[in-house]
Write a protein that holds these residues in place. Structure first.
Motif, PDB file in Angstrom:
ATOM      1  N   LEU A  76      26.840   0.965 -22.243  1.00 54.00           N
ATOM      2  CA  LEU A  76      25.632   0.141 -22.200  1.00 54.00           C
ATOM      3  C   LEU A  76      24.399   1.033 -22.063  1.00 54.00           C
ATOM      4  CD1 LEU A  76      24.340  -2.639 -22.148  1.00 54.00           C
ATOM      5  CD2 LEU A  76      24.745  -2.737 -19.691  1.00 54.00           C
ATOM      6  N   LYS A  77      24.532   2.044 -21.213  1.00 55.88           N
ATOM      7  CA  LYS A  77      23.411   2.981 -21.060  1.00 55.88           C
ATOM      8  C   LYS A  77      23.103   3.665 -22.387  1.00 55.88           C
ATOM      9  CE  LYS A  77      23.955   4.058 -16.202  1.00 55.88           C
ATOM     10  NZ  LYS A  77      24.353   5.044 -15.210  1.00 55.88           N
ATOM     11  N   ASP A  94      14.431   3.825 -19.089  1.00 57.36           N
ATOM     12  CA  ASP A  94      13.770   4.601 -18.047  1.00 57.36           C
ATOM     13  C   ASP A  94      13.306   3.700 -16.906  1.00 57.36           C
ATOM     14  OD1 ASP A  94      12.722   6.743 -16.721  1.00 57.36           O
ATOM     15  OD2 ASP A  94      10.942   6.937 -17.962  1.00 57.36           O
ATOM     16  N   VAL A 135      14.549   1.064 -15.797  1.00 54.00           N
ATOM     17  CA  VAL A 135      15.596   0.573 -14.901  1.00 54.00           C
ATOM     18  C   VAL A 135      16.337   1.739 -14.266  1.00 54.00           C
ATOM     19  CG1 VAL A 135      15.947  -1.673 -15.933  1.00 54.00           C
ATOM     20  CG2 VAL A 135      17.202   0.276 -16.821  1.00 54.00           C
ATOM     21  N   GLY A 136      15.782   2.926 -14.400  1.00 51.58           N
ATOM     22  CA  GLY A 136      16.349   4.053 -13.677  1.00 51.58           C
ATOM     23  C   GLY A 136      17.448   4.803 -14.407  1.00 51.58           C
ATOM     24  N   VAL A 137      17.572   4.611 -15.721  1.00 55.00           N
ATOM     25  CA  VAL A 137      18.547   5.385 -16.473  1.00 55.00           C
ATOM     26  C   VAL A 137      17.883   6.688 -16.926  1.00 55.00           C
ATOM     27  CG1 VAL A 137      19.943   5.456 -18.573  1.00 55.00           C
ATOM     28  CG2 VAL A 137      19.755   3.337 -17.271  1.00 55.00           C
ATOM     29  N   ARG A 190       7.803  10.623 -20.805  1.00 54.19           N
ATOM     30  CA  ARG A 190       7.026   9.722 -19.949  1.00 54.19           C
ATOM     31  C   ARG A 190       5.561   9.977 -20.182  1.00 54.19           C
ATOM     32  NH1 ARG A 190       9.721   9.903 -14.584  1.00 54.19           N
ATOM     33  NH2 ARG A 190      11.622   8.774 -15.016  1.00 54.19           N
ATOM     34  N   GLU A 191       4.739   9.179 -19.493  1.00 56.31           N
ATOM     35  CA  GLU A 191       3.294   9.353 -19.556  1.00 56.31           C
ATOM     36  C   GLU A 191       2.758   9.034 -20.936  1.00 56.31           C
ATOM     37  OE1 GLU A 191       1.062  11.624 -17.155  1.00 56.31           O
ATOM     38  OE2 GLU A 191       2.456  10.921 -15.651  1.00 56.31           O
ATOM     39  N   PHE A 204       5.331   2.663  -9.178  1.00 56.81           N
ATOM     40  CA  PHE A 204       6.658   2.440  -9.750  1.00 56.81           C
ATOM     41  C   PHE A 204       7.349   3.770 -10.095  1.00 56.81           C
ATOM     42  CE2 PHE A 204       9.336   0.910 -13.448  1.00 56.81           C
ATOM     43  CZ  PHE A 204      10.262   0.272 -12.653  1.00 56.81           C
ATOM     44  N   GLY A 205       6.689   4.871  -9.810  1.00 56.79           N
ATOM     45  CA  GLY A 205       7.316   6.171 -10.077  1.00 56.79           C
ATOM     46  C   GLY A 205       7.311   6.559 -11.540  1.00 56.79           C
ATOM     47  N   TYR A 206       6.588   5.803 -12.338  1.00 58.91           N
ATOM     48  CA  TYR A 206       6.604   6.084 -13.771  1.00 58.91           C
ATOM     49  C   TYR A 206       5.587   7.164 -14.129  1.00 58.91           C
ATOM     50  CZ  TYR A 206       6.741   5.375 -18.762  1.00 58.91           C
ATOM     51  OH  TYR A 206       6.871   5.582 -20.101  1.00 58.91           O
ATOM     52  N   TYR A 207       4.439   7.107 -13.476  1.00 60.68           N
ATOM     53  CA  TYR A 207       3.468   8.185 -13.608  1.00 60.68           C
ATOM     54  C   TYR A 207       3.505   9.019 -12.336  1.00 60.68           C
ATOM     55  CZ  TYR A 207       1.003   6.044 -17.603  1.00 60.68           C
ATOM     56  OH  TYR A 207       0.659   5.530 -18.822  1.00 60.68           O
ATOM     57  N   ALA A 208       3.318  10.335 -12.476  1.00 59.71           N
ATOM     58  CA  ALA A 208       3.208  11.188 -11.305  1.00 59.71           C
ATOM     59  C   ALA A 208       1.740  11.237 -10.897  1.00 59.71           C
ATOM     60  CB  ALA A 208       3.713  12.580 -11.639  1.00 59.71           C
ATOM     61  N   SER A 213       9.483  10.021  -7.870  1.00 61.78           N
ATOM     62  CA  SER A 213       9.322  10.840  -9.062  1.00 61.78           C
ATOM     63  C   SER A 213       9.929  10.189 -10.296  1.00 61.78           C
ATOM     64  CB  SER A 213       9.928  12.226  -8.846  1.00 61.78           C
ATOM     65  OG  SER A 213      11.277  12.090  -8.517  1.00 61.78           O
ATOM     66  N   SER A 214      10.524   9.019 -10.131  1.00 57.84           N
ATOM     67  CA  SER A 214      10.986   8.278 -11.303  1.00 57.84           C
ATOM     68  C   SER A 214      11.139   6.816 -10.907  1.00 57.84           C
ATOM     69  CB  SER A 214      12.334   8.822 -11.775  1.00 57.84           C
ATOM     70  OG  SER A 214      13.338   8.437 -10.868  1.00 57.84           O
ATOM     71  N   PRO A 215      11.186   5.930 -11.914  1.00 55.05           N
ATOM     72  CA  PRO A 215      11.386   4.514 -11.599  1.00 55.05           C
ATOM     73  C   PRO A 215      12.648   4.307 -10.760  1.00 55.05           C
ATOM     74  CG  PRO A 215      10.741   4.750 -13.879  1.00 55.05           C
ATOM     75  CD  PRO A 215      10.930   6.136 -13.352  1.00 55.05           C
ATOM     76  N   LYS A 216      13.625   5.171 -10.956  1.00 49.25           N
ATOM     77  CA  LYS A 216      14.857   5.030 -10.193  1.00 49.25           C
ATOM     78  C   LYS A 216      14.581   5.136  -8.690  1.00 49.25           C
ATOM     79  CE  LYS A 216      19.596   6.424 -10.169  1.00 49.25           C
ATOM     80  NZ  LYS A 216      20.649   6.806 -11.063  1.00 49.25           N
ATOM     81  N   ILE A 240      12.907   1.933  -7.570  1.00 48.78           N
ATOM     82  CA  ILE A 240      13.847   0.812  -7.485  1.00 48.78           C
ATOM     83  C   ILE A 240      14.675   0.922  -6.212  1.00 48.78           C
ATOM     84  CG2 ILE A 240      15.883  -0.224  -8.556  1.00 48.78           C
ATOM     85  CD1 ILE A 240      14.631   0.658 -11.274  1.00 48.78           C
ATOM     86  N   ILE A 248      21.881  -6.075 -16.333  1.00 52.05           N
ATOM     87  CA  ILE A 248      22.720  -5.230 -15.476  1.00 52.05           C
ATOM     88  C   ILE A 248      22.586  -3.742 -15.752  1.00 52.05           C
ATOM     89  CG2 ILE A 248      24.413  -7.042 -15.183  1.00 52.05           C
ATOM     90  CD1 ILE A 248      26.187  -5.610 -17.120  1.00 52.05           C
ATOM     91  N   ILE A 249      21.989  -3.396 -16.877  1.00 50.36           N
ATOM     92  CA  ILE A 249      21.952  -1.982 -17.244  1.00 50.36           C
ATOM     93  C   ILE A 249      21.368  -1.121 -16.135  1.00 50.36           C
ATOM     94  CG2 ILE A 249      20.032  -2.742 -18.703  1.00 50.36           C
ATOM     95  CD1 ILE A 249      21.386   0.537 -19.388  1.00 50.36           C
ATOM     96  N   GLY A 250      22.142  -0.145 -15.748  1.00 54.01           N
ATOM     97  CA  GLY A 250      21.646   0.839 -14.792  1.00 54.01           C
ATOM     98  C   GLY A 250      21.555   0.360 -13.347  1.00 54.01           C
ATOM     99  N   LYS A 279      15.801  -9.222 -13.989  1.00 52.82           N
ATOM    100  CA  LYS A 279      16.181  -7.815 -13.985  1.00 52.82           C
ATOM    101  C   LYS A 279      15.742  -7.155 -12.676  1.00 52.82           C
ATOM    102  CE  LYS A 279      14.857  -4.581 -17.307  1.00 52.82           C
ATOM    103  NZ  LYS A 279      14.293  -4.350 -18.653  1.00 52.82           N
ATOM    104  N   ARG A 289      18.171  -6.206  -8.898  1.00 51.31           N
ATOM    105  CA  ARG A 289      18.181  -4.923  -8.187  1.00 51.31           C
ATOM    106  C   ARG A 289      17.748  -5.063  -6.745  1.00 51.31           C
ATOM    107  NH1 ARG A 289      18.074  -4.503 -13.119  1.00 51.31           N
ATOM    108  NH2 ARG A 289      18.951  -2.722 -14.224  1.00 51.31           N
TER     109      ARG A 289
END
Ligand SMILES: Nc1ncnc2c1ncn2[C@@H]1O[C@H](COP(=O)(O)OP(=O)(O)OP(=O)(O)O)[C@@H](O)[C@H]1O
Ligand SMILES: [Mg+2]
Lengths: 316, 505
Positions: free
Chosen positions: A176-177, A189, A191-193, A311-312, B54-58, B74-77, B80, B104-106, B156, B160
């Motif tokens: 799925l990823k 990205d 969702v943290g993948v 990103r960015e 959201f960690g998407y931009y630094a 440092s990341s969306p992860k 989350i 469910i992804i991720g 989604k 989480r």
């Protein structure tokens, strides 16, 4: 002559040849499908297969172990894929240029290493290749059995790999990823993948398949290494990915179709028609193009294919 | 509420892009169980600030605390894992996959090697029940309406188990009914203890749903208000830094000759179903015809057919007696149709080109800009600079890559291009979606100006205020048909509302 085509021995032989000729294409197509599903077109496939063919041959030659040769071919395929990942995923270079570069590099390197070891022998050195294995009972089915179920182990493995890859892609979290990364890396990205890692791993897995596909050519299909041993099968596999709409099962069917056409033209040549054999060689490629035209119009390409991800940059 | 410790505290957050400072040392707090609205002009830095959370931009400077604890995102992860979810301005779904797969992804909760769709479906249905988010978990995302897609985005995030939800302009693409549904979902989310950041340009929505409002301008916080202590007028002034007229003065003009004529038009949608069912309409010189209706009732297909980018089954389209061929967008440029498409990114602009290149996209071959096949850059530069000034496009210059612009400024680039040619017909589809009040006022005035100049304007909008403010004649589209037509004076909101929901009267 025509009557011979309908003889049992001809049909059995043709079935066997179909399976044999399809094997490297099945491996390579599966490898390319995994890669492209993650959004990376690996045009390094042709060079990777050649390096696999050379490595398998050389390792078997020096260790005497066919399986070790196959294993090392897979490892070399993975290494070339890592190089591809570095260029196209981490540096974000054009996938076309990176892939073609790897094919050129792989082709040159294979040639170079071979020459380094063997010079330019008048009679090419050979290995003791894989032997065909008959599956008990199944191989006794009249007509079909002998054609289909007396094959090299690698061919059986390629068949097993078809559902394995399908299950991997459709039924597992990793799959799925891979698919989400290939369709919409931004979504993945958010969702943290890890997009680049997923792409790299897919490339590496795909590279192993391509390497093994190449090794089949020098360790089973033939018993020697020639510079044109891959002969465009990598490119054919790229076409099969499109033909199969990025689906392992349909891609493998395409590979079998190609195997059939390839086997058929060989057999026709053997029957002694008086036409230049190049024309026969053309048949499978020509029909592949025709099949592609009709199928690929309906194809659904992974939406993130060819797009490096950073990103960015605004998503969406 | 202020006494509680904030769930989110951002301290002097700074973010610089190549040539703009998007956030200049912003302080921002979010308290548990509140809806905090973030307001600001297009390009004020709202999305940027939230992307940092959201960690998407630094971020280039500043610190973030979540529940009192300093964090590095440092990341969306990372975000989350800290319980932060974000619904982006543009959806982040995979259309070819099912709702469930998209959800469910991720997700961390997904252990094991194989997908366990049954268990996931149960959890999703449970969430749907609890927060009133109805959507079929097994449907493919591309078959869903925009409202449903948004529910998938919310699910989604909820899947989480986030308790801080950032929503970047969630209502920009929703129909009024869908906005109501969203708001009741937001209320139940807050009731269950979640905190929400809500970004919108629609001031009455902000007043309705939020507890507290923070206003940004040019990357700085310029004001903060308790919602109960403020009103739309004050907010508009705070945002733009000047008075904003709440109502426009629409001049009554004598309508001229018929210009755009559509007759018996039937168009299929992507799924091959009839989306437009034999529609006929005429727009005259010096007239604005507004098509109201909940989106998804064939407006998109109608517009695309007129633009020449979608084939139709039957019917004719003509401009000043010249009938236009199917699939010939260039012909539309030739006869002078200014096209403002609904989807800026897909059909309006080339995101990787510069602003300047986008501005001359349609007329780069005209003698004004090229000679003997070579572009005349001096002229083009002058032209671009003029438009950037005139339309107050917020960018560092004409050579800026288009995709770095904020949503509202993207729309201004399209408008500038389309109106610069003084088109005889203007087709504007959702022209102010996602625009701030200042920009909206500007564009509305532009459209009225164009009308006074003599243009025939077809306006497609879900925003009833916009329809009433601009139109001389109002048409309602429902399920591919015209439900009714009324002059702006004789139409009442009730009647139009009923037509929009398919009730004829
Ligand atoms: N990835 C990027 N690269 C370069 N500049 C950017 C980028 N993202 C945003 N900017 C710039 O930063 C500024 C703030 O943009 P941002 O998207 O945060 O605005 P916004 O308040 O969300 O506006 P809108 O209401 O139009 O969505 C703008 O000038 C924009 O051009
Ligand atoms: Mg924004």
């Amino acid at each position: 002559m025509i009557r011979q085509i309908f003889e049992i021995s001809f049909i059995t032989g043709l079935l066997g040849a179909t399976m044999r000729m399809a094997t490297p294409i099945i491996f390579a197509t599966l490898g390319e499908i995994i890669t492209e599903r993650a959004g990376v077109l690996n045009l390094g496939i042709e060079g990777t297969m050649l390096m696999g063919a050379m490595t398998g041959f050389l390792v078997t030659m020096s260790t005497g172990s066919l399986w070790f040769g196959v294993l090392m071919a897979a490892v070399v395929g993975m290494l070339l894929a890592l190089l591809m990942a570095f260029l196209a995923v981490y540096l974000g270079l054009s996938q076309h240029v990176s892939g073609l570069g790897i094919t050129l590099f792989g082709t040159g390197l294979a040639m170079f290493i071979y020459r380094l070891h063997f010079g330019s022998p008048t009679v090419p050195p050979t290995v003791q290749p894989f032997k065909e294995v008959a599956i008990p009972l199944l191989s006794k089915i009249p007509i079909l059995g002998e054609g289909i179920f007396v094959q090299y182990s690698l061919t059986y493995i390629s068949w097993i790999m078809i559902p394995v890859v399908a299950i991997l892609l459709y039924k597992t979290h990793i799959g799925l990823k891979i698919r989400v990364v290939g369709e919409n890396p931004f979504a993945a990205d958010t969702v943290g993948v890890n997009v680049n890692l997923t792409r790299t791993l897919s490339l590496v897995a795909g590279g192993a398949f391509m390497g093994v596909g190449g090794a089949f050519l020098t360790l089973a299909h033939q018993n020697m290494f020639l510079i044109d041993v891959v002969g465009g099968r990598g490119w054919v596999s790229i076409a099969m990915v499109i033909f199969g709409n990025w689906d392992p099962l349909k891609g493998a069917l395409g590979a079998l179709l190609f195997g059939f056409l390839d086997g058929f033209q060989l057999r026709l040549q053997a029957l002694g028609f008086h036409i230049p054999f190049h024309l026969f060689l053309m048949i499978p490629y020509l029909l592949t193009i025709i099949a592609l035209i009709s199928v690929s119009r309906r194809a659904v390409i992974p939406a993130g294919l060819l797009k490096p991800y950073r990103r960015e940059e605004k998503g969406g | 509420m202020e006494e509680k410790t904030p769930v989110v505290e951002m301290r002097s957050i700074r973010k610089e892009f190549l040539d703009v400072v998007a956030n200049k040392d912003i302080d921002f707090k979010l308290y548990p169980g509140e809806v905090c609205a973030l307001l600001g002009e297009n390009g004020a830095g709202k999305t940027t600030l939230m992307n940092i959370l959201f960690g998407y931009y630094a971020n280039d400077g500043g610190e973030i605390f979540i529940r009192g604890e300093k964090v590095e995102l440092s990341s969306p992860k990372d975000a989350i894992l800290k319980g932060i979810g974000m619904i982006h301005q543009h959806f982040t779904l995979v259309p070819s996959q099912t709702v469930l797969e998209n959800i469910i992804i991720g997700a961390e909760s997904e252990k094991g090697f194989f997908l366990d769709l049954n268990r996931a479906r149960e959890r999703v249905l449970e969430l749907e029940d609890r927060f009133g988010l109805k959507v079929d978990p097994d449907a493919k995302v591309w078959t869903l309406s925009v409202g449903e897609q948004q529910r998938v985005e919310i699910l989604k995030a909820l899947y989480r188990e986030v308790d801080i939800l950032i929503m970047d302009e969630p209502t920009a693409v929703l129909a009024p009914k869908e906005v109501e549904d969203l708001f009741s979902t937001l209320k139940s989310l807050v009731a269950s203890g979640k905190s929400i950041v809500f970004i919108s340009h629609k001031l009455h929505e902000v007043i309705e749903i939020s507890d507290r409002i923070v206003v940004l301008r040019n990357g700085e916080v310029v004001a903060e208000r308790k919602t109960k202590d403020t009103n739309t007028k004050e907010l508009a002034n705070l945002m733009v830094g000047r008075e904003v007229l709440e109502r426009l003065k629409k001049k009554k003009a004598k309508v001229g000759e018929p210009v755009l004529r559509v007759e018996g038009l039937t168009v299929l949608n992507d799924k091959g179903l009839e989306a437009v069912k034999g529609i006929s309409l005429t727009v005259h010189e010096r007239e604005v015809v507004g098509i109201a209706g909940v989106s998804g009732n064939g407006q998109t297909e109608l517009v695309e057919a007129i633009f020449g980018i979608r084939d139709y089954v039957s019917g004719t389209i003509s401009v000043r007696e010249r009938s236009l061929k199917m699939g010939k967008p260039a012909e539309r440029v030739e006869v002078g149709i200014g096209r403002i498409p609904e989807d800026r990114i897909e059909t309006g602009l080339l995101m990787d080109l510069t602003i300047k290149e986008n501005l001359i996209l349609e007329n780069h071959t005209s003698p004004e800009f090229s000679r003997n096949g070579l572009l005349n850059h001096a002229r083009i530069n002058d032209f671009s600079d003029r438009l950037i000034r005139e339309f107050s496009i917020k960018a560092s210059g004409r050579e800026t890559i288009t995709k770095s612009l904020s949503g509202g400024n993207l729309q201004k680039v399209i408008l500038a291009r389309e109106l610069s040619g003084k088109p005889g017909v203007i087709i504007a589809s959702q022209p102010t979606r996602g625009l701030d009040v200042g920009a909206m006022e500007y564009i509305h005035n532009k459209i009225l100006e164009e009308k006074d100049r003599g243009a025939a304007v077809l306006l497609i909008s879900e925003d009833l205020d916009e329809i009433f403010d601009l139109s001389d004649r109002i048409i309602v589209m429902y399920e591919g048909r015209l439900m009714g037509e009324a002059s702006a004076e004789s139409a009442s909101r009730e009647k139009i509302g009923l037509w929009m929901s398919g009730v004829a009267k």
